[in-house]
Write an enzyme that holds these catalytic residues in place. Structure first.
Site, short mmCIF file in Angstrom:
data_model
loop_
_atom_site.label_atom_id
_atom_site.label_comp_id
_atom_site.label_asym_id
_atom_site.label_seq_id
_atom_site.Cartn_x
_atom_site.Cartn_y
_atom_site.Cartn_z
N ASP A 135 0.81 -1.22 0.00
CA ASP A 135 0.00 0.00 0.00
C ASP A 135 0.85 1.27 0.00
O ASP A 135 0.66 2.16 0.83
CB ASP A 135 -0.95 0.02 1.21
CG ASP A 135 -1.70 -1.28 1.39
OD1 ASP A 135 -2.07 -1.88 0.37
OD2 ASP A 135 -1.93 -1.70 2.54
N GLU A 186 -11.43 1.15 -3.59
CA GLU A 186 -10.80 1.60 -2.35
C GLU A 186 -9.55 2.41 -2.69
O GLU A 186 -9.28 2.71 -3.85
CB GLU A 186 -10.43 0.38 -1.48
CG GLU A 186 -9.56 -0.64 -2.21
CD GLU A 186 -9.33 -1.91 -1.42
OE1 GLU A 186 -9.51 -1.90 -0.20
OE2 GLU A 186 -8.96 -2.92 -2.05
#
Length: 546
Positions: free
Chosen positions: A21, A193
Site C-alpha cells: 500500500d 478503495e
C-alpha cells in the site's frame, strides 16, 4: 578521464518483502514512501530516496502507544494504507487502524498526525472518522485540504465497498467540516478503495484500487474538471493490472499513488506480489514497485502495456555514477546490539519496544528480551523480528537462556501470524534439563516436529539458524565448540504466506492475510516468573536475486 555517468534503472520491487500500500511523496529533491504495517510496531514504515532507485529505510513513524495502540489487535488488522503528504510547512500522516473484518464490519478509525519530518515528532492524533479505511488527504491549489476514503457499508446484501467520499478538513480546528459527498462509485471491477487525488492541467485525477488485493487487483483512474465531480473513469480501462497475465513475475499489481519528479516526469508507486509458482503463494507478502507514467494528448495517464515491469527507466534527472551500489541494509545486516536502540529494520509485535521488556542496556552489547505471552496471544507478545525480503536468505542468532521450566521458551522463529509459524527454541524438561526443540503451528494447530529434541550443554551460548530456500525452510543449531547440526526436516515455507493464511466461510473472511513472512527473536514466560533471554548477535543474509 572523468567518471562515467549513466542513468540507472529502477529494479522492482523497490521495497521487497512486506511493504504494501505505498503512499509516495516528493518534497523538494527527496522522495518518501510510507507503507502499511498492520499488527506490527512501529506503525507505518517509511523509506527515503533521492532518485527513485535506491531506498533507505527510516524505520517506523508511529513508535509509541500515544500514537497507536495495537494491544489485542487481530492478525492482519491494525494499520491499513497510510497516506503521507506535505503542505503548509508540515508533513501530514493519515492512517487507518482497523479493528475487525468479520461479518462485513471493519470498525476503522482514521487518525491524523502532523510533524516537521516524515518520521515525526508527531502531534497528538485526532480521529477524523470511522466511515471507511484507506483514507488520504488532498491539498488543493486554493489552500483547502480534503479527506477522501472508501465508504464501508456493513448492511447484508449491500455493496461493502460503496464508493469514494470526500469531505473538507479544517486545519486550524483539526476536524472535518461541511457535508460528506460521494464522488465515485467505482467501475465494474468493484471493490473500490485506496483513493488518491491529484490536480494536473485543469483536471482532478482520482486514482483508486479495484478488484480486491489478490490476482484481480488493479489501479483505476477517473477524472473531473470539478473537485466534487462527477468523475469519469478512463474509457481505456485500468492504468495498471497483472490480471490475465499469470506468467508475470510481478502479480497483484494495484493500490497506487502518483508522484511528479522535479523534471516533470511522472511515476506510480504500487503494490505487487511475487508468487513462487504461477498464481501460487507469496511468502514475501505484498511488496512495493514503481512504474513510469506518460500522458496521452487528451490527458490520460498511461503505463507501458498496462502491466508491471521489473525494470523501469529512472528519472532523467537522477544520473549517477556507474558504480554498483552496496547491498541495502534490508538485504544484508549484522546486529551486535551495541547501540542504544533497535535498528530500523527491527519490528515488534503488537506493542512498542519499551524498556519493560526490551533492553539494550541491562547487559551491554546484548539484546535482552523479557518473556511475554504465548505464541497465540495478542496482548503481550515478546517478538523482535524483521521482514523476510528475499526468497533465499539466512537468519542466525547467538543466544544465552537459562529456562527453569517448560513455561519458559526462547529462540528464533519463521513467523507469519499467530496461526502460522515455526519456532526453534530452548526450554526446560520436567527435570529442569535445558533442551532444544522445534514447534510448528499450522492454521492454529501446534505440534512438535519429531526428531529434534536434544539436551543443551551448559554453560555457553547457543547458535540458532534458519534458512529460506524458495518454498523450503530448514533450521539448524550449534552448541559451543561443535559444528552446525540440522534441526528437523525440510519444512514448507509457503505456509507463511498471505494465500495460506486467508480463509473464507460462506463468502465472508474468517481469517485474512495481508502481511508477509518475518524472522526474529522470540521469548515466552508463560508463568510470569521473570524469564528473559540475551541475544549477543543476529544476522540476516539475502542471496542475490537471479
Amino acid at each position: 578521464m572523468g567518471k562515467q555517468v549513466s542513468v540507472r534503472n529502477i529494479q522492482n520491487p523497490v521495497l521487497p518483502g512486506f511493504h504494501p500500500d505505498p503512499s509516495i511523496l516528493r518534497v523538494g529533491g527527496d522522495y518518501y514512501i510510507a507503507t502499511s504495517t498492520f499488527e506490527w510496531f512501529p506503525g507505518v514504515r517509511v523509506h527515503h530516496s533521492t532518485d527513485l532507485v535506491d531506498w533507505t529505510p527510516l524505520g517506523g513513524a508511529l513508535n509509541e502507544k500515544r500514537l497507536l495502540d495495537l494491544t489485542g489487535t487481530g492478525d492482519s488488522n491494525g494499520v491499513w494504507a497510510p497516506s503521507l503528504s506535505y503542505a503548509h510547512g508540515e508533513f501530514h500522516l493519515l492512517y487507518s487502524d482497523v479493528a475487525t473484518f468479520a461479518g462485513g464490519y471493519w470498525d476503522p478509525q482514521n487518525f491524523l498526525v502532523t510533524g516537521p519530518t516524515p518520521t515525526g515528532p508527531w502531534s497528538d492524533p485526532v480521529v477524523l472518522h470511522g466511515r471507511g479505511f484507506d483514507a488520504s488527504l488532498f491539498h488543493d491549489d486554493d489552500g483547502t485540504t480534503w479527506m477522501l476514503s472508501m465508504v464501508a457499508d456493513w448492511r447484508p446484501g449491500r455493496n461493502r465497498f460503496a464508493g469514494i467520499s470526500i469531505q473538507q478538513y479544517d486545519r486550524s480546528a483539526r476536524a472535518l467540516v461541511g457535508p460528506e459527498q460521494m464522488i465515485f462509485t467505482g467501475t465494474s471491477a468493484a471493490v473500490t478503495e485506496a483513493p488518491n487525488l491529484y490536480r494536473k492541467d485543469g483536471w482532478y485525477y482520482l486514482v483508486t484500487a479495484e478488484g480486491g488485493t489478490s490476482w484481480a487487483h488493479q489501479v483505476t483512474v477517473a477524472r473531473s474538471s470539478h473537485l466534487l465531480g462527477p468523475y469519469l473513469a478512463d474509457p481505456a480501462g485500468p492504468l495498471l493490472t497483472s490480471a490475465g497475465h499469470p506468467k508475470l513475475t510481478l502479480q497483484k499489481a494495484g493500490h497506487g499513488s502518483l508522484v511528479e519528479t522535479p523534471g516533470g516526469q511522472w511515476y506510480l508507486a504500487h503494490l505487487v506480489g511475487r508468487p513462487y509458482s504461477p498464481l501460487g503463494r507469496c511468502v514475501l507478502g505484498r511488496e512495493s514497485a514503481i512504474q513510469e507514467v506518460t500522458w496521452t494528448a487528451d490527458g490520460w495517464p498511461r503505463i507501458a502495456e498496462g502491466i508491471p515491469a521489473e525494470t523501469v527507466a529512472a528519472p532523467r534527472d537522477s544520473a549517477v555514477g556507474s558504480e554498483t551500489p552496496a547491498p541495502s541494509s534490508e538485504q544484508v545486516e549484522d546486529d551486535d546490539f551495541d547501540g542504544d536502540r533497535l535498528g530500523v529494520n527491527w519490528s515488534t509485535l503488537r506493542r512498542p519496544a519499551t524498556l519493560d521488556w526490551v533492553s539494550l542496556t541491562e547487559r551491554p552489547s546484548h539484546l535482552r528480551i523479557h518473556g511475554g505471552f504465548s505464541p497465540m496471544g495478542r496482548h503481550r507478545p515478546s517478538l523482535v523480528a524483521r521482514r523476510v525480503v528475499a526468497q533465499d536468505c539466512t537468519f542466525e542468532a547467538t543466544m544465552e537462556f537459562k529456562p527453569r521450566n517448560y513455561r519458559q521458551l526462547a529462540g528464533i522463529t519463521a513467523y507469519y501470524n499467530t496461526r502460522n509459524w515455526y519456532y526453534l527454541h530452548v526450554t526446560a524438561d520436567d527435570d529442569g534439563t535445558p533442551v532444544l526443540d522445534l514447534l510448528a503451528c499450522d492454521n492454529g494447530r501446534v505440534a512438535v516436529v519429531p526428531g529434534v529434541r536434544v539436551p543443551v550443554p551448559s554453560p555457553g551460548p547457543v547458535r540458532l539458524r534458519l534458512r529460506f530456500e524458495g518454498p523450503s525452510l530448514t533450521f539448524a543449531y550449534a552448541f559451543p565448540g561443535a559444528p552446525w547440526q540440522p534441526a528437523g526436516p525440510v519444512l514448507d515455507a509457503t505456509t507463511l504466506s498471505d494465500e495460506y493464511a486467508a480463509h473464507e466461510i460462506d463468502g465472508e473472511p474468517a481469517a485474512w492475510g495481508f502481511t508477509g513472512a518475518f524472522t526474529g527473536l522470540w521469548v515466552q514466560d508463560l508463568g510470569r516468573e521473570g524469564a528473559y533471554a540475551d541475544f549477543d548477535r543476529a544476522s540476516y543474509r539475502a542471496a542475490p536475486e537471479q
